[in-house]
Scaffold this motif. Structure first.
Motif, PDB file in Angstrom:
ATOM      1  N   CYS A   1       0.819  -1.215   0.000  1.00  0.00           N
ATOM      2  CA  CYS A   1       0.000   0.000   0.000  1.00  0.00           C
ATOM      3  C   CYS A   1       0.849   1.260   0.000  1.00  0.00           C
ATOM      4  O   CYS A   1       0.332   2.351  -0.205  1.00  0.00           O
ATOM      5  CB  CYS A   1      -0.960  -0.022   1.189  1.00  0.00           C
ATOM      6  SG  CYS A   1      -0.164  -0.248   2.785  1.00  0.00           S
TER       7      CYS A   1
ATOM      8  N   ASN B   1       6.376  -1.026   3.748  1.00  0.00           N
ATOM      9  CA  ASN B   1       6.510  -0.066   4.845  1.00  0.00           C
ATOM     10  C   ASN B   1       7.042  -0.680   6.144  1.00  0.00           C
ATOM     11  O   ASN B   1       7.392   0.035   7.069  1.00  0.00           O
ATOM     12  CB  ASN B   1       5.166   0.633   5.107  1.00  0.00           C
ATOM     13  CG  ASN B   1       4.018  -0.351   5.168  1.00  0.00           C
ATOM     14  OD1 ASN B   1       4.161  -1.425   5.738  1.00  0.00           O
ATOM     15  ND2 ASN B   1       2.876   0.011   4.595  1.00  0.00           N
TER      16      ASN B   1
ATOM     17  N   CYS C   1      -1.803  -7.950  -0.606  1.00  0.00           N
ATOM     18  CA  CYS C   1      -0.809  -7.629   0.427  1.00  0.00           C
ATOM     19  C   CYS C   1       0.243  -8.740   0.479  1.00  0.00           C
ATOM     20  O   CYS C   1       1.439  -8.489   0.548  1.00  0.00           O
ATOM     21  CB  CYS C   1      -1.457  -7.576   1.804  1.00  0.00           C
ATOM     22  SG  CYS C   1      -2.625  -6.259   2.040  1.00  0.00           S
TER      23      CYS C   1
ATOM     24  N   CYS D   1       3.859  -8.973   2.084  1.00  0.00           N
ATOM     25  CA  CYS D   1       4.093  -7.964   3.125  1.00  0.00           C
ATOM     26  C   CYS D   1       3.922  -8.551   4.522  1.00  0.00           C
ATOM     27  O   CYS D   1       4.526  -8.084   5.481  1.00  0.00           O
ATOM     28  CB  CYS D   1       3.132  -6.803   2.893  1.00  0.00           C
ATOM     29  SG  CYS D   1       3.356  -5.428   3.992  1.00  0.00           S
TER      30      CYS D   1
HETATM   31 FE1  SF4 Z   1      -0.319  -2.421   3.546  1.00  0.00          FE
HETATM   32 FE2  SF4 Z   1       1.207  -4.540   3.946  1.00  0.00          FE
HETATM   33 FE3  SF4 Z   1      -0.686  -3.934   5.728  1.00  0.00          FE
HETATM   34 FE4  SF4 Z   1      -1.339  -4.828   3.301  1.00  0.00          FE
HETATM   35  S1  SF4 Z   1      -0.245  -5.971   4.897  1.00  0.00           S
HETATM   36  S2  SF4 Z   1      -2.281  -3.116   4.349  1.00  0.00           S
HETATM   37  S3  SF4 Z   1       0.263  -3.950   2.019  1.00  0.00           S
HETATM   38  S4  SF4 Z   1       1.130  -2.733   5.223  1.00  0.00           S
END
Ligand code: SF4
Ligand code: MIC
Length: 656
Positions: free
Chosen positions: A297, A378, A357, A360
């Motif tokens: 994201c 992130n 996602c 991540c």
């Molecule tokens: Fe964002 Fe990663 Fe959380 Fe998904 S898992 S919402 S990509 S930080």
């Protein structure tokens, strides 16, 4: 006195309290979002509260975290979520349509509106002037039922941007610079408001990279003013009617201020395993890279993948470096495919993933043992990628792509010089955001109008009222910055139990001590002890609910992350703050007794509590809680509290 932009939006939505730093305020919520891994509890709680229809202007349910559906439990969760959206009146974004924050930004985000989401990166649309906040799922359920959302009025910090980004420096470097300066604790109970002449040089997607990753600072939210760039961005989405001009007053007073000169920035990188371990890329050049991932994201948009595709055009990645692109939305994916960029990337050796996602949180593309992975994500908390002792670096798409081309970490400016013919790709928006038109089911045209619950979907456990006596063993002593990924990991083997709390609880804190869950069950109550910033990271309320299910009564920590502390109240666990000296002295296994009549003391507003350790020495712990939070805590959590209020006729379920 003039107002900040934050104050203006809060003022428009204020239903309780005054906009004074540190005071509790209640605000009206216009939009809510939930996703697949927190959403099941949101809807189960919505149902348990006896609510039957979404009351906010808009509610959106996304299926984005576990879209590979490795197990029927994930697929059942998605089917339940579709049925809940249909039954209660929310938009439903189908599995694979993209990450909630990306899809929300492309379809629903609106300047001046409030957004509450059961995901910590909900502040993303702050980049287009929306005041967006992440919270636990129960708070989202209540807001969706028309109840106010309560927070302590944060400090508003002005981040003044000057200058313009030089070639090869990006929006990711702006937020990495913030992390380098302020650390993962630097934003707790703060909203960062970006102003200054540098703002107009940044497009909306660049701004949302910054607001998205403000979460890693621990911030409540981050926000930009709106301008022609915002209007133009909305027009490209065919939503120009949502544009509202929003600026702080010229004489607005901020609690604090810092300045970043964009022209001083250079490519930066966060080293393993905290997002604030930031250094210039040039300092870590030469490290061999096994895997490169573009997505998430933060940097998974069309505009983030395009620079990578341009850098790769006519080139190949190194044979011993894998590169995966996982777009943030199916719309981005479709646009890149139609323009031929997907084929260019594939020809260069890229593996192309669905919009998810996934990696991540360690679902797919888990790095190999003893390997290095460069990601545009992130978070790089240890083990989050799916393997303990991982080496995950966080950087911009340009730095990631340069590493795939070279096979090692390299400052893209040096790579460009070496190659001679690689230009800085710059940042470009599509003419029109078009695609994936078939993947959002509207509340007006639902597929289901009844809840469909598979066998893995259980009930939400309730806790009894707080007791007068609170005593038990210090079952686990932890260090600083313990994340909710430590408390309840999100990897596939565990994630599939998000709707099954008894089973999920078995994994509680297993990454810190795998005997913990059983020891907690075997003991009669007990406490957790932690250092600073306990519960940072994800908003997952399971990190409070599962310890509650195991019988944990309270947490003694030096400080708490904002969302997690709210979740502890929501599930009836006592969050007590202790000082560094006492933290040092307590040992795992010690007997802890809160000496006062706890239930009475909590209700009466007592702030200092005497805690006796091993019947031998005493410390003073602090409960920093509003009157509302104290009632919730004493009633055994927000669900019990809200039901109790409704039963006694003292308020509609959604009143708090
Ligand atoms: Fe964002 Fe990663 Fe959380 Fe998904 S898992 S919402 S990509 S930080
Ligand atoms: C995360 O980035 O950690 C998550 C997975 O998106 C979480 C939500 C969750 O645990 O389901 C978050 O950030 O809140």
């Amino acid at each position: 006195m003039g107002q900040t932009l934050t104050e203006k939006i809060l003022d428009d939505h204020l239903v309780e309290g005054e906009l004074e730093t540190g005071e509790e305020i209640g605000i009206e919520i216009d939009q809510v979002l939930t996703q697949d891994t927190t959403g099941t509890l949101v809807w189960l709680q919505f149902e348990a509260l006896g609510l039957d229809e979404v009351q906010t202007e808009l509610a959106a349910q996304y299926c984005d975290h576990q879209t590979y559906q490795f197990d029927f439990k994930n697929t059942d969760d998605h089917r339940f979520l579709r049925s809940a959206a249909g039954t209660f009146g929310a938009y439903f974004s189908r599995p694979g349509n993209g990450i909630c924050h990306n899809v929300h930004k492309e379809n629903f985000a609106a300047p001046g509106k409030t957004l509450l989401g059961s995901d910590s990166h909900t502040p993303t649309p702050g980049g287009l002037g929306q005041l967006a906040i992440g919270s636990g799922g129960l708070d989202v359920a209540v807001a969706m039922g028309g109840g106010a959302y309560y927070i302590d009025m944060p400090e508003v910090v002005n981040v003044r941007l000057e200058g313009e980004l030089p070639e090869w420096a990006t929006a990711k470097d702006v937020i990495l610079e913030m992390l380098r300066r302020l650390s993962v604790k630097g934003g707790v109970n703060k909203i960062f408001e970006y102003t200054g002449p540098g703002v107009e040089s940044l497009s909306v997607p660049e701004r949302t990279t910054i607001t998205n990753m403000g979460t890693e600072l621990g911030a409540t939210s981050s926000i930009f003013p709106t301008d022609e760039k915002t209007e133009d961005y909305l027009a490209r989405q065919g939503r120009e009617d949502k544009y509202v001009e929003l600026q702080p007053d010229e004489d607005a007073e901020y609690d604090d201020q810092l300045t970043i000169d964009l022209s001083d920035l250079e490519p930066l990188i966060a080293e393993p395993s905290m997002p604030d371990n930031v250094v210039p890329v040039s300092e870590v050049e030469g490290v061999d890279v096994d895997q490169v991932m573009i997505g998430s994201c933060t940097n998974g948009g069309y505009e983030d993948i395009l620079p990578a595709a341009k850098m790769l055009e006519g080139r190949s990645i190194q044979p011993d470096t894998e590169m995966i692109v996982a777009p943030g939305s199916k719309k981005a994916s479709e646009m890149l495919a139609r323009e031929g960029w997907t084929a260019e990337m594939m020809a260069a050796g890229v593996n192309y993933s669905e919009a998810t996602c996934g990696a991540c949180i360690g679902i797919g593309h888990v790095p190999g043992s003893d390997s290095v992975s460069l990601r545009t994500f992130n978070r790089n908390f240890e083990g989050r990628s799916g393997i303990e002792d991982d080496n995950v670096y966080l950087c911009s798409p340009e730095v990631a792509t340069a590493a795939a081309i070279k096979g090692e970490i390299v400052d893209p400016r040096n790579l460009a010089e070496e190659l001679g013919d690689m230009e800085a790709p710059g940042f470009e928006l599509p003419d029109a955001y078009e695609g994936a038109e078939n993947d959002i089911i509207t509340p007006d045209d639902p597929v289901d109008d009844d809840l469909v619950k598979g066998p893995n979907i259980g009930d939400v456990p309730l806790k009894d009222e707080l007791d007068a006596d609170l005593e038990g063993e210090a079952l686990l002593k932890m260090e600083d910055n313990i994340t909710t990924d430590h408390i309840i990991p999100a990897t596939q083997d565990i994630l599939m139990y998000r709707s099954n709390i008894p089973k999920l609880s078995e994994f509680t804190l297993s990454r810190v001590d795998d005997s913990f869950a059983q020891r907690a069950l075997d003991s009669d109550g007990g406490f957790l002890v932690a250092g600073e910033n306990y519960g940072q990271g994800s908003s997952r309320e399971h990190a409070a609910l599962c310890p509650m299910y195991l019988g944990i009564e309270g947490v003694l920590a030096q400080s708490f992350a904002r969302i997690h502390k709210a979740n502890l109240f929501n599930f009836g666990l006592l969050p007590l703050e202790i000082d560094a000296e006492d933290y040092e002295q307590i040992e795992q296994g010690d007997d802890i007794e809160v000496v006062d009549d706890v239930a009475e003391a909590v209700r009466s507003g007592q702030e200092e509590f005497t805690v006796r350790v091993n019947d031998d020495w005493e410390l003073t712990a602090t409960l920093d809680a509003s009157e509302r939070e104290r009632e919730i805590l004493a009633d055994g959590g927000k669900l019990s509290h809200t039901k109790k209020k409704a039963d006694s006729g003292s308020g509609a379920p959604a009143d708090d």
